[in-house]
Design an enzyme around this catalytic site. Structure first.
Site, mmCIF file in Angstrom:
data_model
loop_
_atom_site.group_PDB
_atom_site.id
_atom_site.type_symbol
_atom_site.label_atom_id
_atom_site.label_comp_id
_atom_site.label_asym_id
_atom_site.label_seq_id
_atom_site.Cartn_x
_atom_site.Cartn_y
_atom_site.Cartn_z
ATOM 1 N N CYS A 1 24.061 -2.745 42.775
ATOM 2 C CA CYS A 1 24.122 -2.949 41.320
ATOM 3 C C CYS A 1 22.795 -3.331 40.675
ATOM 4 C CB CYS A 1 25.137 -4.040 41.006
ATOM 5 S SG CYS A 1 26.798 -3.574 41.468
HETATM 6 N N1 LIG Z 1 29.597 -2.858 45.396
HETATM 7 C C1 LIG Z 1 29.671 -3.703 44.405
HETATM 8 O O1 LIG Z 1 29.591 -4.914 44.628
HETATM 9 C C2 LIG Z 1 29.872 -3.227 42.964
HETATM 10 C C3 LIG Z 1 30.099 -4.211 41.991
HETATM 11 C C4 LIG Z 1 30.312 -3.824 40.676
HETATM 12 C C5 LIG Z 1 30.293 -2.464 40.346
HETATM 13 N N2 LIG Z 1 30.068 -1.508 41.306
HETATM 14 C C6 LIG Z 1 30.105 -0.123 40.874
HETATM 15 O O2 LIG Z 1 31.289 0.495 41.367
HETATM 16 C C7 LIG Z 1 31.037 1.868 41.688
HETATM 17 C C8 LIG Z 1 31.401 2.132 43.141
HETATM 18 O O3 LIG Z 1 30.553 1.334 43.946
HETATM 19 P P1 LIG Z 1 30.893 0.999 45.452
HETATM 20 O O4 LIG Z 1 29.989 -0.117 45.817
HETATM 21 O O5 LIG Z 1 32.352 0.833 45.670
HETATM 22 O O6 LIG Z 1 30.416 2.366 46.156
HETATM 23 P P2 LIG Z 1 30.724 2.847 47.649
HETATM 24 O O7 LIG Z 1 29.642 3.790 48.000
HETATM 25 O O8 LIG Z 1 31.010 1.681 48.531
HETATM 26 O O9 LIG Z 1 32.106 3.641 47.515
HETATM 27 C C9 LIG Z 1 32.247 4.800 46.800
HETATM 28 C C10 LIG Z 1 33.273 5.676 47.510
HETATM 29 O O10 LIG Z 1 33.481 6.842 46.710
HETATM 30 C C11 LIG Z 1 33.658 7.933 47.584
HETATM 31 N N3 LIG Z 1 33.437 9.169 46.837
HETATM 32 C C12 LIG Z 1 32.276 9.719 46.422
HETATM 33 N N4 LIG Z 1 32.513 10.849 45.736
HETATM 34 C C13 LIG Z 1 33.853 11.007 45.701
HETATM 35 C C14 LIG Z 1 34.718 11.980 45.145
HETATM 36 N N5 LIG Z 1 34.239 13.031 44.474
HETATM 37 N N6 LIG Z 1 36.052 11.834 45.317
HETATM 38 C C15 LIG Z 1 36.534 10.776 46.004
HETATM 39 N N7 LIG Z 1 35.768 9.823 46.555
HETATM 40 C C16 LIG Z 1 34.451 9.944 46.408
HETATM 41 C C17 LIG Z 1 32.681 7.679 48.695
HETATM 42 O O11 LIG Z 1 33.007 8.410 49.870
HETATM 43 C C18 LIG Z 1 32.826 6.175 48.890
HETATM 44 O O12 LIG Z 1 33.822 5.865 49.843
HETATM 45 C C19 LIG Z 1 29.578 2.102 41.355
HETATM 46 O O13 LIG Z 1 29.483 2.598 40.054
HETATM 47 C C20 LIG Z 1 28.976 0.711 41.414
HETATM 48 O O14 LIG Z 1 27.832 0.595 40.592
HETATM 49 C C21 LIG Z 1 29.859 -1.878 42.616
#
Ligand SMILES: NC(=O)c1ccc[n+]([C@@H]2O[C@H](COP(=O)([O-])OP(=O)(O)OC[C@H]3O[C@@H](n4cnc5c(N)ncnc54)[C@H](O)[C@@H]3O)[C@@H](O)[C@H]2O)c1
Length: 449
Positions: free
Chosen positions: A280
């Site tokens: 983030c």
């Molecule tokens: N990790 C954190 O602490 C956090 C906190 C707040 C916000 N976010 C936001 O949340 C969002 C997700 O982050 P995350 O950390 O969970 O990412 P991540 O990489 O852990 O997970 C994303 C998942 O989406 C899947 N994916 C990608 N393309 C896809 C598709 N077309 N169809 C289905 N699945 C698909 C990936 O395989 C993966 O498992 C981002 O926008 C991030 O900025 C993350």
């Protein structure tokens, strides 16, 4: 007549949300999506998780969690109760009432927003959209993403937002490793495209979390998320800058912060470190920077914070080179260095954007021999920015191992690390987290980074 149909559809969904009769689909089962899917199952919803990563689907099918904050026991329990299942078959979106999108929003190599994952997912949802669906974006992005990017893509299906389906945005607020806060007890900001959408988004998240905070538009909720992360990025940059300046003056930044933090109002402590990490804080601010250009505006504060934070790993390398030279008359290129903590923050195994990876590359580039120890990480996973480090394995933290290195570089202050052992056996410790002193350990061989 149309009004009547609209309110029938939304009333029906609200009713099923309240009675936990709705089916919830979560797309993207990563750090955000899996805890959310488990929270939905826990709240009593039939929940289907969707991901394109076959390994994740397989792991969940076997009842195995791959995210620290989610226990395998809980996953197994929900699967056994037929409350939760995971699939790569997106046709099943049709059977969901609520669809939440939690896919990555990284930056391109030119540090511009990469919305390709969101766009691909929204196109898939559009193919399966039906009247009565509630679609919510959780991925972080710039103000306008939900209404200007998602909505037109979904409406290509021939269905209209606010009429046939409802659209919302609700940013995720995770603090990985923080045992006091989890999905349920972190207040959740929610927004809808129109009043009916807001009512439904609120009903859904109200079933999952203790407190919801409604904003007047999806744009506002998107801006809230960016503001929270920019606030952290800017304040961390400020203390990183002060660290360098005070150090040149012989003033200890850690002592300054501890004393300043006794002020009961108007001050909040932030701590310096080896650079920013995680999905983030190093990334999200640049979504705003990019969008601001469309309005002819520059986000100078945000960019400056980015510059300062990005420069930190190089600063640490210079400090280490000086310390090795002073303490042992050794040059960096002829030294062996043990990095302690590869993850981007304490007590988690997540290495995304971790400054430890950058530090390892910089040290290897200077000719150092580098190894690492991390109790949360057996080996370095593949990364886009540091592919050459993939597969390097954590060495055990034993007296004989520690004393073999010219220097120990503490990058991440995991609680499980035996700092007393480090203090006793390391020749030199460069401590970027002030963890030795915080633990009351002797500091003769310690230099602050
Ligand atoms: N990790 C954190 O602490 C956090 C906190 C707040 C916000 N976010 C936001 O949340 C969002 C997700 O982050 P995350 O950390 O969970 O990412 P991540 O990489 O852990 O997970 C994303 C998942 O989406 C899947 N994916 C990608 N393309 C896809 C598709 N077309 N169809 C289905 N699945 C698909 C990936 O395989 C993966 O498992 C981002 O926008 C991030 O900025 C993350």
């Amino acid at each position: 007549m149309l009004e009547h149909v609209k309110s029938d559809l939304s009333d029906d969904l609200e009713h099923r949300l309240t009675n936990r009769k709705a089916t919830v689909g979560i797309i993207g089962l990563g750090y955000v999506g899996l805890p959310l899917a488990v929270a939905a199952a826990r709240a009593g919803f039939d929940t289907i998780g969707f991901d394109i990563d076959a390994c994740k689907i397989e792991a969940l099918g076997l009842g195995r969690s791959y995210i620290d904050s989610v226990s395998s026991d809980e996953v197994r329990g929900h699967i056994a109760a037929a409350r939760l299942r995971a699939t790569s078959t997106f046709d099943e979106l049709k059977s969901c009432d609520v669809i939440v999108i939690c896919v990555p929003t990284p930056l391109t190599p030119h540090r511009e927003p990469d919305l390709s994952y969101v766009e691909a997912t929204v196109r898939t949802v559009a193919q399966h959209l039906r009247p009565g669906h509630l679609v919510v974006l959780e991925s972080t992005s710039y103000p306008g993403t939900t209404e200007d990017l998602m909505k037109p893509l979904l409406e290509r299906s021939g269905l209209n937002s606010g009429e046939h389906f409802w659209l919302g945005f609700s940013p995720e607020r995770e603090d990985p490793g923080n045992k006091a806060f989890h999905t349920t007890n972190i207040p959740k900001v929610v927004a809808g495209d129109g009043p009916a959408a807001l009512r439904l988004v609120s009903a859904f998240y109200g079933a999952l979390v203790d407190k919801i905070v409604a904003t007047s538009s999806t744009r506002t909720a998107e801006a809230v998320k960016l503001t929270e992360n920019i606030f952290r990025a800017v304040n961390i940059a400020l203390v990183n800058e002060l660290k360098v300046v005070f150090d040149a003056m012989g003033v200890d930044i850690w002592e300054v912060i501890d004393a300043a933090a006794t002020k009961p109002f108007g001050y909040m402590p932030f701590y310096p470190g080896p650079g920013l990490g995680g999905h983030c804080i190093p990334i999200d601010p640049f979504y705003l920077t990019w969008k601001a250009r469309e309005y002819g505006l520059a986000t100078r504060f945000v960019e400056l914070a980015g510059e300062i934070n990005v420069a930190m790993p190089r600063h640490v390398v210079v400090r280490l080179a000086e310390a090795l030279d002073r303490s042992a008359g050794k040059s960096l290129s002829k030294s062996t260095v043990l990095l302690v903590g590869m993850a981007y923050k304490k007590n988690v195994g997540d290495t995304r954007e971790s400054p430890a990876l950058e530090l390892m590359e910089l040290l290897l580039d200077r000719g150092c021999t580098v190894e690492f120890h991390d109790p949360h990480l057996g080996e370095i996973p593949p990364t886009r920015s540091h592919p050459g480090l993939t597969g390097r394995r954590s060495v055990p933290l034993e007296a004989a191992t520690v004393s073999r290195f010219d220097a120990v570089l503490i990058v991440t202050d995991h609680d499980e690390v035996d700092y007393s052992l480090l203090g006793q056996h390391a020749r030199l410790i460069l401590d970027t987290r002030n963890v030795m002193r915080r633990n009351g350990l002797p500091t003769e061989n310690v230099v602050l980074g």
